[in-house]
Design an enzyme around this catalytic site. Sequence first.
Site, short mmCIF file in Angstrom:
data_model
loop_
_atom_site.label_atom_id
_atom_site.label_comp_id
_atom_site.label_asym_id
_atom_site.label_seq_id
_atom_site.Cartn_x
_atom_site.Cartn_y
_atom_site.Cartn_z
CG ASP A 1 -3.09 5.25 -5.99
OD1 ASP A 1 -2.47 6.16 -6.59
OD2 ASP A 1 -4.32 5.24 -5.86
CB CYS B 1 -2.64 16.26 -3.81
SG CYS B 1 -2.69 17.40 -5.13
#
Lengths: 327, 327
Positions: free
Chosen positions: B17, B243
């Site tokens: 991830d 992000c």
Amino acid sequence: MNSPGPGVLISEVGPRDGLQSIRTVMPTAAKLQWISALAAAGLREIEVGSFVPPRLLPQMADIREVVTHALSIPGLHVAVLTPNLRGAQSAFEAGVHKITLPVSVTNEHAMANIRKTTQQMIDEVRSIVALRDAQFPAVLIEAGVSVAFGCTIAGVVTDDQTMRMCAAMAECGVDEIGLSDTSGYANPVQVRRLFRRLQSEFGEKAGGAHFHNTRGQGLANVLAALDAGVTTIDSSQAGLGGCPYAPGATGNIVTEDLAFLLEAMGHDTGVDIDRLADARAILAQALPGEALYGHVHDAGLPKGFIYADGRAPSAPQPEGCLLGVAQ
Amino acid sequence: MNSPGPGVLISEVGPRDGLQSIRTVMPTAAKLQWISALAAAGLREIEVGSFVPPRLLPQMADIREVVTHALSIPGLHVAVLTPNLRGAQSAFEAGVHKITLPVSVTNEHAMANIRKTTQQMIDEVRSIVALRDAQFPAVLIEAGVSVAFGCTIAGVVTDDQTMRMCAAMAECGVDEIGLSDTSGYANPVQVRRLFRRLQSEFGEKAGGAHFHNTRGQGLANVLAALDAGVTTIDSSQAGLGGCPYAPGATGNIVTEDLAFLLEAMGHDTGVDIDRLADARAILAQALPGEALYGHVHDAGLPKGFIYADGRAPSAPQPEGCLLGVAQ
């Protein structure tokens, strides 16, 4: 949306704990603007500074002007910190609503922090309460029990040590006894246990939680404090402050992230998270180069977010991003 | 020291991830070194990558080599993520111990993430389970139920929506059903409620928690998950990922900070937090300029800290700092 829980008071300590921990001295005009903006975002209690000798903390040299300004903001509960009788007297005369007295559980921390033994500090608190009782009966006195969960100098602090100091504070006649994780040592199991004991032993005098986010555990400890029934939590806008030897080791928990946690859980705080951004902008401009922490300010509120009191957010919400194959 | 709670498995997802969320492609040699160092620090399960087309995720082009290496580490439970049957077949053939299938609760997220409707993904999961049952019976299959607490695209996700997808997964025959806060929308009240319901409805199949720290709520949500009895928590070293539109909006929760939380609370994880620093150094060197998050790495362990199993820390602890008048 979650069912409403009890309201929680966020006690903003940025103008005191945040500003005292950084080297830059924030110009008074910006400080006043900032405090107004914090109040405009719905914060109902602000610790606006400390009454301490300016030679020790030049960041607080303008405390009288700051208090006068804060008292002019309708509805704002104005708090200050002061470590001794002389500071307390000045704070009372300035007209503050509340004073917080930092009282360390360990002698080691007390000596390093305020150059008094714990016993000397207990005596100081007793004199401060006597002065308040005699001349300034309307002012609230909170004992902020420091290193309540562990001490950077003495190491482990037992529950009994912390409770003994709380008992001394109750005996001195303070109105509230709060527990501070000065060193960022606390864990949620300990937080639940200590705040439950505080409440069972001191009832109405059991006060709020002051957590530093040194090890990133701040909001988990807040959740534990809420579980124990705590309804006042200290925080600092942008997590201002922090420890210069450890970049990224923020000081207080971040007001924006705390307000989001509480509101999302259904605890009304009265805070408008979007309007906190106006206050943050003042901070960013007045303290160029200073690290401002927190996640909610950058990420924005979730799509569909509703405040505990049913309000919708006051600003439009940013779009999310998607990269890779998300889980 | 707190009384011992149940042991908790930290499932490290950084190599999957974390690495898929950043633009730099980590060189394979460094990746293998990193995974070895993570295992050497005591992490017992690592999601080492994804089986996805290299054209979509060049960061994962070396997945076969990575899996082979990870399988050579004694005692390590080797997991991968894969969004489809073809990837699952390759993962099974490579010999992994576990695969995680990302299954979105909302059609909007499913389409954006893996270009399938939720119904198409359910059908895919059914085929993957059938293949496993027929040819690779030893491999564990986990459904990672994405946007389980809210969706960046669709907004609010109800508990019933999430539970319906969990029921579809149970019906497909997966072994574990985990809940993912893909968008960083979750709050502790919701986390407790949903994991309790997951356990009451799916018993043994109820799986772990995967929280993003987008809004800084990750560890508070972990505490809520622990309250609900969850014993497997995903995290990523240094909170790798995040992000790109929002600096500071980290991706996964930080392994170092999570390990500290768990151990301090009395949950044995088997992790040596000081040795995690060796793994982090590899990351820092291989990914220059990449943001590495977390507090415990910078601040160090508290003075007097003891692990849940009674161990003392393996490295000396840094001195604390004191500035201003602390509370």
